[in-house]
Structures are given as C-alpha cells and as structure tokens.
Design a protein around this motif. Structure first.
Motif, short mmCIF file in Angstrom:
data_model
loop_
_atom_site.label_atom_id
_atom_site.label_comp_id
_atom_site.label_asym_id
_atom_site.label_seq_id
_atom_site.Cartn_x
_atom_site.Cartn_y
_atom_site.Cartn_z
N ILE A 11 0.83 -1.21 0.00
CA ILE A 11 0.00 0.00 0.00
C ILE A 11 0.87 1.26 0.00
CG2 ILE A 11 -1.62 1.36 1.38
CD1 ILE A 11 -2.80 -1.33 2.34
N ALA A 12 1.97 1.20 0.75
CA ALA A 12 2.82 2.39 0.90
C ALA A 12 3.96 2.46 -0.12
CB ALA A 12 3.42 2.41 2.31
N SER A 13 4.00 1.51 -1.06
CA SER A 13 5.15 1.40 -1.96
C SER A 13 5.25 2.50 -2.99
CB SER A 13 5.09 0.05 -2.69
OG SER A 13 4.00 0.01 -3.60
N GLY A 14 4.11 3.09 -3.38
CA GLY A 14 4.14 4.12 -4.41
C GLY A 14 4.33 3.56 -5.80
N LYS A 15 4.21 2.23 -5.95
CA LYS A 15 4.37 1.59 -7.25
C LYS A 15 3.19 1.90 -8.16
CE LYS A 15 7.01 -2.47 -5.68
NZ LYS A 15 7.01 -3.95 -5.62
N SER A 16 3.35 1.55 -9.44
CA SER A 16 2.25 1.70 -10.38
C SER A 16 1.14 0.72 -10.04
CB SER A 16 2.73 1.43 -11.81
OG SER A 16 3.08 0.05 -11.95
N GLU A 17 -0.04 0.97 -10.55
CA GLU A 17 -1.19 0.11 -10.28
C GLU A 17 -0.92 -1.33 -10.72
OE1 GLU A 17 -5.46 -0.05 -12.30
OE2 GLU A 17 -5.23 1.66 -10.98
N SER A 18 -0.35 -1.49 -11.91
CA SER A 18 -0.09 -2.84 -12.42
C SER A 18 0.92 -3.59 -11.55
CB SER A 18 0.40 -2.79 -13.87
OG SER A 18 1.61 -2.04 -13.97
N VAL B 38 -7.99 -14.29 14.45
CA VAL B 38 -7.06 -13.20 14.73
C VAL B 38 -7.78 -11.90 14.39
CG1 VAL B 38 -4.80 -12.21 14.26
CG2 VAL B 38 -5.13 -14.70 14.13
N SER B 39 -7.98 -11.07 15.41
CA SER B 39 -8.69 -9.81 15.19
C SER B 39 -7.70 -8.69 14.91
CB SER B 39 -9.55 -9.46 16.39
OG SER B 39 -8.76 -9.30 17.56
N THR B 40 -8.04 -7.86 13.96
CA THR B 40 -7.23 -6.69 13.63
C THR B 40 -8.13 -5.47 13.57
OG1 THR B 40 -7.48 -6.78 11.21
CG2 THR B 40 -5.77 -8.18 12.19
N THR B 41 -7.53 -4.32 13.63
CA THR B 41 -8.26 -3.07 13.48
C THR B 41 -7.78 -2.36 12.23
OG1 THR B 41 -8.53 -2.81 15.87
CG2 THR B 41 -8.78 -0.83 14.53
N ALA B 42 -8.73 -1.97 11.39
CA ALA B 42 -8.41 -1.22 10.18
C ALA B 42 -8.53 0.26 10.49
CB ALA B 42 -9.37 -1.61 9.06
N LYS B 43 -7.47 0.98 10.21
CA LYS B 43 -7.47 2.43 10.43
C LYS B 43 -7.21 3.12 9.09
CE LYS B 43 -5.90 2.21 15.23
NZ LYS B 43 -4.91 2.68 16.23
N LEU B 44 -8.25 3.77 8.57
CA LEU B 44 -8.15 4.48 7.32
C LEU B 44 -8.35 5.97 7.57
CD1 LEU B 44 -10.31 2.14 5.05
CD2 LEU B 44 -7.88 1.99 5.60
N ARG B 45 -7.73 6.78 6.74
CA ARG B 45 -7.86 8.22 6.91
C ARG B 45 -9.31 8.66 6.74
NH1 ARG B 45 -3.14 10.36 2.95
NH2 ARG B 45 -4.38 9.07 1.56
N GLY B 46 -9.79 9.44 7.70
CA GLY B 46 -11.13 9.98 7.60
C GLY B 46 -12.24 9.01 7.96
N GLY C 54 -3.58 4.15 4.82
CA GLY C 54 -4.33 3.25 5.68
C GLY C 54 -3.42 2.22 6.34
N GLN C 55 -3.95 1.51 7.32
CA GLN C 55 -3.13 0.54 8.03
C GLN C 55 -3.99 -0.48 8.76
OE1 GLN C 55 -0.76 1.91 11.46
NE2 GLN C 55 1.02 1.00 10.44
N LEU C 56 -3.48 -1.73 8.83
CA LEU C 56 -4.10 -2.77 9.65
C LEU C 56 -3.20 -3.03 10.84
CD1 LEU C 56 -5.18 -5.46 7.00
CD2 LEU C 56 -6.71 -4.16 8.47
N GLN C 57 -3.81 -3.21 12.02
CA GLN C 57 -3.04 -3.50 13.24
C GLN C 57 -3.63 -4.73 13.93
OE1 GLN C 57 -3.17 0.09 15.59
NE2 GLN C 57 -1.57 1.08 14.38
N VAL C 58 -2.78 -5.70 14.25
CA VAL C 58 -3.22 -6.91 14.94
C VAL C 58 -3.52 -6.57 16.39
CG1 VAL C 58 -2.59 -9.24 15.65
CG2 VAL C 58 -1.87 -8.39 13.40
N LYS C 59 -4.69 -7.02 16.88
CA LYS C 59 -5.12 -6.69 18.24
C LYS C 59 -5.20 -7.90 19.17
CE LYS C 59 -5.54 -2.31 17.62
NZ LYS C 59 -4.62 -1.37 18.30
N GLY C 60 -5.63 -9.06 18.66
CA GLY C 60 -5.78 -10.19 19.56
C GLY C 60 -5.99 -11.50 18.81
#
Length: 198
Positions: A47-54, A131-139, A115-121
């Motif tokens: 997600i954070a790579s900045g690569k092209s869509e393909s 395995v539960s995670t929390t999704a944190k997206l801007r806005g 955006g980011q996923l974080q493992v919670k439990g």
C-alpha cells in the motif's frame, strides 16, 4: 477511502483461502499471530510502496499465492457446480479466478494509501484461531477485521475473514454463482467470461 473500498481490496488479498479446517489441531496462538503480523506487514508495504497500479496488482497476486490455498478456495467459490466440473475445468477456473480477483479489486488499492491494519488479539475457536485486527483508514472510524487461520493444508493459512461480521469468502462465491447462472450453467463459458473480466 471508505469501508466499501477497504472491503473490496481486502477481498482481493484474502478471498483465495482454504475452507473450514478438518485436520488434527496443531496450530498455536503464537503461530497464528506471526502469520497475521507478517501478512499485515506485506499488505501495508505494498500500500505504501508508491508503485504503479499494475505492479501493485502483481504484488497482491504474489500475496495470494503465499498465504492462501488457491485450488481449494476456487472449488469453494464454484459451489455445488464444482462437483460436475472436470479436473481440467477446475484447474482452468482456479487460474482464471486468481487473476480475476486481483484485477477486479487491484485498481482500488491506491485508495488505501495512508491506511493501516493493526493486529489486536488472537483466540482459539474449535480447531482454528481467529485473529482480530483493526483497520485504520484516513477519515474513517476504526473497524474490526477478523481472520480465521488453520493449518489443515499442512501450512498456516487463512480460510476465511470477516469485516464487521460480513463473510467475504461467501461474497465471491455469490459472484461466481451468478456468473455461472448467466451462462446457463455452462462451466466452460463461465470460465471464458471470467477471463474477459480479468
């Protein structure tokens, strides 16, 4: 970014996974968490790579291959129609399905920048772990994403996931079922149409 975009893109990453586990229990809480930690790190890196869509689509296809049982989930996506499919049809569908999922949702991955996923439990459920995670997206308000992990295939893999209780594995099964129906039950024609959508 919104929850619908998040759901669509995460399906692309996790839709290809083994179905309910039946093997003897051997997976541990620590192993389940390590798997999710590693997978989440891979997702966040792309997600954070900045690569092209393909390039991002190719990266996510590699994630599919690494973390999921594509043959099994492809058969699951075909539902009861898979019982009458030949071995050749199953192989062709599995290959087409993987490309279809990657291309269907890949164009939306750019929406995840920031955006980011974080493992919670982690908790044991019968012969697998959730395995539960929390999704944190801007806005957006944070929301829960739950992964079900099993080692039934001989490897630690996901066999299903839920976003706020929505079963994403069944979502793709419904999509493929509708495509089969539109082709009058003809599996070869369905596969041909699936390739066109890839």
């Amino acid at each position: 970014m919104n929850r619908r975009s998040f759901t669509a893109a995460v399906v692309a990453t996790f839709a290809l996974a083994p179905f309910a586990p039946t093997a003897a229990f051997a997976l541990t809480e620590a192993r389940a968490k390590v798997l999710v930690d590693t997978l989440v790190a891979d997702i966040n890196k792309v997600i954070a790579s900045g690569k092209s869509e393909s390039s991002m689509i190719r990266d996510f296809e590699r994630i599919f291959a690494r973390y999921s049982d594509t043959s099994y989930i492809s058969a699951y996506a075909m539902g009861v129609d898979g019982r009458r499919a030949s071995s050749g049809q199953k192989r062709a569908f599995s290959k087409a399905f993987q490309s279809y999922v990657a291309n269907k949702y890949g164009s939306r991955f750019r929406e995840f920048i920031g955006g980011q996923l974080q493992v919670k439990g982690v908790r044991r459920v019968k012969s697998w772990y959730e395995v539960s995670t929390t999704a944190k997206l801007r806005g957006q308000s944070p929301f829960e994403v739950t992964f079900q992990v099993s080692d039934r295939s001989g490897k630690d893999l996901f066999f299903n996931m839920f976003i706020e209780g929505v079963n994403l594995l069944l979502t793709e099964r419904t999509e493929i079922g509708a495509l089969i129906d539109r082709n009058g039950g003809d599996i070869d024609k369905m596969i041909s149409d699936l390739k066109k959508l890839s």
